[in-house]
Design an enzyme around this catalytic site. Sequence first.
Site, mmCIF file in Angstrom:
data_model
loop_
_atom_site.group_PDB
_atom_site.id
_atom_site.type_symbol
_atom_site.label_atom_id
_atom_site.label_comp_id
_atom_site.label_asym_id
_atom_site.label_seq_id
_atom_site.Cartn_x
_atom_site.Cartn_y
_atom_site.Cartn_z
ATOM 1 N N LYS A 165 0.844 -1.204 0.000
ATOM 2 C CA LYS A 165 0.000 0.000 0.000
ATOM 3 C C LYS A 165 0.874 1.247 0.000
ATOM 4 O O LYS A 165 2.057 1.221 0.367
ATOM 5 C CB LYS A 165 -0.954 0.012 1.191
ATOM 6 N N ASP B 33 -2.216 -2.303 9.742
ATOM 7 C CA ASP B 33 -2.789 -2.245 8.395
ATOM 8 C C ASP B 33 -3.378 -3.572 7.934
ATOM 9 O O ASP B 33 -3.921 -3.659 6.836
ATOM 10 C CB ASP B 33 -1.713 -1.836 7.375
#
Length: 287
Positions: free
Chosen positions: A10, A137
């Site tokens: 990401k 995350d």
Amino acid sequence: MRITKKGYAKVNLCLNVGAKTKDGFHELDSLVVTVDLYDKVTLVKRRDKKITLHLSGTNKDYAYSCVPQKDNTYRAVEAYMQKYNTNGADIYLQKNIPLSSGMGGSSACASATLLAMEELYKMDADLVELANALGSDTAYLLKGGWARLRGRGDSVEYLPLKNKLEFAVIYSEGGVNTAECFKLYDSALESVKLKANVEGLIESLNGEELLYSECKNALEPYACEINPNVKRVLEFANSLSPKAVFMTGSGASVVMLFDYGGLSHWAVEKARQAGFEADILRTYLPK
């Protein structure tokens, strides 16, 4: 039975850091999106309670430094087994996301592993609960795409955005100690702390042009203090005059955005000529 899953990296387009909570963590606010760089996790079902880990991939250093019991794929299998009393798995991990890059590599591996374990054992598991125990995350990366992350990164608001961006990324040498980075942030004056307009940045994605000026990371100055290579890469990236340049996560990768793809490829070539490791990454949106 063998199951293979991809764990996508990401990019944080912005990252705000708020006050420290009673449990010692900080309230975060970030716009993130997954990109087309991934680790690949293959699990083979076992008939006993053992876990084995086998490593490959472009990230050769990881194979030498990895302690299996501390690897997030191993920990994810272990957590699933303990929670749902299943057998173990042989893990084949192809590691491609650079270490300490701020791109969520360990969380990506954990999320891919949890998805694979669920497909192997079909326990109707609460994967979000398991994911939140494995990393900030990890729950977001069970799905990926555009999202706003808040809290410790465990409060996930998926966004119905279809925007596709192209990022020129330079990987700084060496990592950034996250705890030390936050410690330096806490000691800084409020008046000098960077703060992005997250709402404005998200809204701009629904408009004609991204609000490039709000692509900023509150931890960037402190990561530069810890790892001078991050500062060196940022200075080089700024010399190429991108529309936006910012660090992702708590470091150490630096991301550039340009008007069009030709400039992104030119920037990556310039970075490689200057001796940096760099690549073109594009948004990856789940189907």
